[in-house]
Design a protein around this motif. Structure first.
Motif, PDB file in Angstrom:
ATOM      1  N   GLU A 111      49.451  37.035  30.826  1.00 56.81           N
ATOM      2  CA  GLU A 111      50.658  36.542  30.729  1.00 56.81           C
ATOM      3  C   GLU A 111      52.443  37.424  30.386  1.00 56.81           C
ATOM      4  O   GLU A 111      53.281  37.331  31.160  1.00 56.81           O
ATOM      5  N   LEU A 112      51.640  39.042  29.941  1.00 60.22           N
ATOM      6  CA  LEU A 112      52.076  39.687  30.188  1.00 60.22           C
ATOM      7  C   LEU A 112      52.785  40.690  31.370  1.00 60.22           C
ATOM      8  O   LEU A 112      53.520  41.432  31.310  1.00 60.22           O
ATOM      9  N   GLY A 113      52.794  40.230  32.325  1.00 65.97           N
ATOM     10  CA  GLY A 113      52.327  40.383  33.476  1.00 65.97           C
ATOM     11  C   GLY A 113      51.273  42.056  34.708  1.00 65.97           C
ATOM     12  O   GLY A 113      51.734  41.689  34.894  1.00 65.97           O
ATOM     13  N   VAL A 114      50.002  41.576  33.394  1.00 61.31           N
ATOM     14  CA  VAL A 114      49.451  43.312  33.699  1.00 61.31           C
ATOM     15  C   VAL A 114      47.942  42.003  34.582  1.00 61.31           C
ATOM     16  O   VAL A 114      47.158  41.401  34.478  1.00 61.31           O
ATOM     17  N   ASP A 115      47.488  43.296  35.172  1.00 63.06           N
ATOM     18  CA  ASP A 115      46.750  42.620  35.962  1.00 63.06           C
ATOM     19  C   ASP A 115      44.890  42.453  35.936  1.00 63.06           C
ATOM     20  O   ASP A 115      44.415  44.162  36.056  1.00 63.06           O
ATOM     21  N   THR A 116      44.861  41.857  35.079  1.00 64.11           N
ATOM     22  CA  THR A 116      43.494  42.259  34.558  1.00 64.11           C
ATOM     23  C   THR A 116      42.960  41.241  34.475  1.00 64.11           C
ATOM     24  O   THR A 116      43.054  39.821  35.109  1.00 64.11           O
ATOM     25  N   PHE A 117      41.297  41.761  34.054  1.00 63.22           N
ATOM     26  CA  PHE A 117      40.586  41.243  34.324  1.00 63.22           C
ATOM     27  C   PHE A 117      39.055  40.957  33.271  1.00 63.22           C
ATOM     28  O   PHE A 117      39.260  42.390  32.382  1.00 63.22           O
ATOM     29  N   GLY A 118      37.828  40.498  32.915  1.00 65.90           N
ATOM     30  CA  GLY A 118      37.223  40.905  32.156  1.00 65.90           C
ATOM     31  C   GLY A 118      35.893  40.560  32.310  1.00 65.90           C
ATOM     32  O   GLY A 118      35.308  40.908  32.950  1.00 65.90           O
ATOM     33  N   ILE A 119      35.491  41.498  31.408  1.00 65.39           N
ATOM     34  CA  ILE A 119      33.824  42.066  31.716  1.00 65.39           C
ATOM     35  C   ILE A 119      33.275  41.656  30.351  1.00 65.39           C
ATOM     36  O   ILE A 119      33.956  42.300  29.235  1.00 65.39           O
ATOM     37  N   ASP A 120      31.949  41.016  29.871  1.00 69.62           N
ATOM     38  CA  ASP A 120      31.096  40.199  29.253  1.00 69.62           C
ATOM     39  C   ASP A 120      30.060  40.223  29.256  1.00 69.62           C
ATOM     40  O   ASP A 120      29.034  39.946  30.381  1.00 69.62           O
ATOM     41  N   LEU A 121      28.761  40.867  28.553  1.00 70.02           N
ATOM     42  CA  LEU A 121      27.730  41.257  28.035  1.00 70.02           C
ATOM     43  C   LEU A 121      26.913  39.784  28.072  1.00 70.02           C
ATOM     44  O   LEU A 121      26.096  39.278  28.838  1.00 70.02           O
ATOM     45  N   SER A 122      27.553  38.976  27.579  1.00 67.03           N
ATOM     46  CA  SER A 122      27.003  37.406  27.309  1.00 67.03           C
ATOM     47  C   SER A 122      27.360  36.214  28.667  1.00 67.03           C
ATOM     48  O   SER A 122      28.566  35.439  28.936  1.00 67.03           O
ATOM     49  N   LEU A 147      42.425  50.224  30.047  1.00 64.60           N
ATOM     50  CA  LEU A 147      40.953  49.469  29.245  1.00 64.60           C
ATOM     51  C   LEU A 147      41.696  48.970  27.936  1.00 64.60           C
ATOM     52  O   LEU A 147      42.124  49.772  27.006  1.00 64.60           O
ATOM     53  N   VAL A 148      40.550  48.246  27.662  1.00 56.72           N
ATOM     54  CA  VAL A 148      40.907  47.655  26.349  1.00 56.72           C
ATOM     55  C   VAL A 148      39.635  47.057  26.204  1.00 56.72           C
ATOM     56  O   VAL A 148      38.602  46.972  26.350  1.00 56.72           O
ATOM     57  N   ALA A 149      39.042  47.349  24.660  1.00 54.61           N
ATOM     58  CA  ALA A 149      38.150  47.485  23.755  1.00 54.61           C
ATOM     59  C   ALA A 149      38.176  46.990  22.913  1.00 54.61           C
ATOM     60  O   ALA A 149      38.676  47.073  21.683  1.00 54.61           O
ATOM     61  N   TRP A 150      38.407  45.358  22.317  1.00 56.32           N
ATOM     62  CA  TRP A 150      39.234  44.358  21.666  1.00 56.32           C
ATOM     63  C   TRP A 150      38.049  44.020  20.392  1.00 56.32           C
ATOM     64  O   TRP A 150      37.355  42.431  20.653  1.00 56.32           O
ATOM     65  N   TYR A 151      37.704  45.428  19.553  1.00 55.84           N
ATOM     66  CA  TYR A 151      36.864  44.279  18.713  1.00 55.84           C
ATOM     67  C   TYR A 151      35.178  43.734  19.216  1.00 55.84           C
ATOM     68  O   TYR A 151      35.080  43.132  18.526  1.00 55.84           O
ATOM     69  N   SER A 152      35.204  45.025  20.232  1.00 56.47           N
ATOM     70  CA  SER A 152      33.939  44.778  21.047  1.00 56.47           C
ATOM     71  C   SER A 152      33.339  46.120  21.079  1.00 56.47           C
ATOM     72  O   SER A 152      31.184  46.041  21.508  1.00 56.47           O
ATOM     73  N   THR A 156      27.889  49.630  28.576  1.00 50.98           N
ATOM     74  CA  THR A 156      27.008  50.915  28.222  1.00 50.98           C
ATOM     75  C   THR A 156      26.561  51.341  30.064  1.00 50.98           C
ATOM     76  O   THR A 156      26.048  52.313  29.964  1.00 50.98           O
ATOM     77  N   ASP A 157      27.102  50.219  30.824  1.00 49.48           N
ATOM     78  CA  ASP A 157      26.847  50.977  32.428  1.00 49.48           C
ATOM     79  C   ASP A 157      28.426  50.411  33.340  1.00 49.48           C
ATOM     80  O   ASP A 157      27.740  48.501  33.756  1.00 49.48           O
ATOM     81  N   LEU A 158      29.072  50.609  33.153  1.00 49.42           N
ATOM     82  CA  LEU A 158      30.307  49.950  34.114  1.00 49.42           C
ATOM     83  C   LEU A 158      30.053  49.873  35.673  1.00 49.42           C
ATOM     84  O   LEU A 158      29.929  50.903  35.753  1.00 49.42           O
ATOM     85  N   SER A 159      29.582  48.695  36.567  1.00 47.31           N
ATOM     86  CA  SER A 159      30.177  48.495  37.481  1.00 47.31           C
ATOM     87  C   SER A 159      30.712  48.422  38.506  1.00 47.31           C
ATOM     88  O   SER A 159      31.757  47.694  38.509  1.00 47.31           O
ATOM     89  N   LEU A 160      31.540  49.498  37.932  1.00 45.13           N
ATOM     90  CA  LEU A 160      33.450  49.962  38.197  1.00 45.13           C
ATOM     91  C   LEU A 160      33.594  51.322  38.626  1.00 45.13           C
ATOM     92  O   LEU A 160      32.670  52.386  38.379  1.00 45.13           O
ATOM     93  N   ALA A 161      33.871  51.488  39.969  1.00 46.01           N
ATOM     94  CA  ALA A 161      34.755  52.735  40.720  1.00 46.01           C
ATOM     95  C   ALA A 161      35.222  53.991  39.920  1.00 46.01           C
ATOM     96  O   ALA A 161      36.197  53.616  38.794  1.00 46.01           O
ATOM     97  N   ASP A 201      39.220  44.577  30.524  1.00 48.18           N
ATOM     98  CA  ASP A 201      39.404  43.728  29.128  1.00 48.18           C
ATOM     99  C   ASP A 201      37.319  43.923  28.424  1.00 48.18           C
ATOM    100  O   ASP A 201      36.975  43.234  29.218  1.00 48.18           O
ATOM    101  N   VAL A 202      37.251  45.267  28.086  1.00 48.87           N
ATOM    102  CA  VAL A 202      35.832  45.457  27.969  1.00 48.87           C
ATOM    103  C   VAL A 202      34.826  44.856  26.706  1.00 48.87           C
ATOM    104  O   VAL A 202      35.158  44.540  25.700  1.00 48.87           O
ATOM    105  N   GLY A 203      34.260  43.742  26.510  1.00 45.79           N
ATOM    106  CA  GLY A 203      33.821  42.510  25.827  1.00 45.79           C
ATOM    107  C   GLY A 203      34.860  41.341  25.894  1.00 45.79           C
ATOM    108  O   GLY A 203      34.735  41.484  24.013  1.00 45.79           O
ATOM    109  N   CYS A 204      35.121  41.155  26.526  1.00 45.05           N
ATOM    110  CA  CYS A 204      35.829  40.601  26.795  1.00 45.05           C
ATOM    111  C   CYS A 204      36.253  38.717  26.299  1.00 45.05           C
ATOM    112  O   CYS A 204      36.900  38.047  25.419  1.00 45.05           O
TER     113      CYS A 204
END
Length: 217
Positions: free
Chosen positions: A70-81, A115-120, A103-108, A56-59
């Motif tokens: 809660e929907l059973g997704v293995d999710t984590f959040g990333i945010d600039l702040s 991937l989700v970018a929800w109003y971010s 702008t520079d995701l530290s992910l392999a 969840d980018v810009g979480c």
């Protein structure tokens, strides 16, 4: 507006409003059934594709991360702040949140099942969008779904105050769904569905589903 300037302004602004922002949006999904439906569909697409980690980018304070979990997704959040990440960790202590920039995701490479970018993306300048979408494609597995939420329109404005009256300095960019779809296609995505709607999330919001193509062309 250079890249360094807008990133620094966005980080500082959301550090300032983090607590007030979290209070304002905490229960927003309760008022937005169509957005809940889009997120639920996204979760089903991830699981039907075999599952795996979802970013969840810009979480922000983590409300979308938590809903997907809660929907059973293995999710984590990333945010600039850092302040937003602190709020997210406090409100959702069982979930993973980390400081980072789209702008520079530290992910392999090829590591994300979705991937989700929800109003971010709303503060990202037009000339940076292609680079951001290239990072999204790089970290997504071939065929992995991408879900975007954004404000629809054709204008940008400088936001100097918000979320409890705190000072901010961010440009809010409204974009046409067709333009966003074209940028995604150029970056190596196939757009599968898009719609617009009005709700508590946005006076006129856009929701767009896409998948990473194996071949960027």
């Amino acid at each position: 507006m250079n890249s360094e300037g807008w990133l620094e302004d966005t980080r500082a602004s959301y550090d300032t409003v983090a607590t007030s922002y979290a209070d304002q949006v905490r229960n927003l999904l309760d008022q937005t059934p169509y957005e809940r439906g889009a997120l639920t569909l996204f979760a089903e697409l991830v699981k039907s594709g075999g599952g795996g980690p979802v970013a969840d980018v810009g979480c922000g304070p983590g409300r979308i991360t938590a809903f997907l979990s809660e929907l059973g997704v293995d999710t984590f959040g990333i945010d600039l702040s850092p302040a937003m990440i602190e709020v997210a960790r406090r409100e959702h202590p069982s979930l993973r949140f980390e400081i980072g920039s789209m702008t520079d995701l530290s992910l392999a490479d090829d590591s994300m099942a979705g991937l989700v970018a929800w109003y971010s993306l709303i503060h990202v300048p037009d000339d940076e969008i292609g680079s951001v979408f290239a990072h999204f494609r790089r970290v997504l597995r071939p065929g992995g779904p991408l879900l975007l939420g954004f404000h629809v329109g054709s204008e940008s404005r400088l936001k100097t105050q918000g979320y409890g009256g705190h000072p901010m300095k961010v440009h809010v960019h409204r974009r046409r769904p067709g333009q966003v779809a074209a940028w995604l296609s150029d970056a190596g995505f196939t757009v599968e569905a898009r719609t617009t709607l009005s709700s508590a999330e946005s006076t006129l919001g856009g929701i767009l589903f896409a998948r990473r193509r194996s071949d960027p062309q």
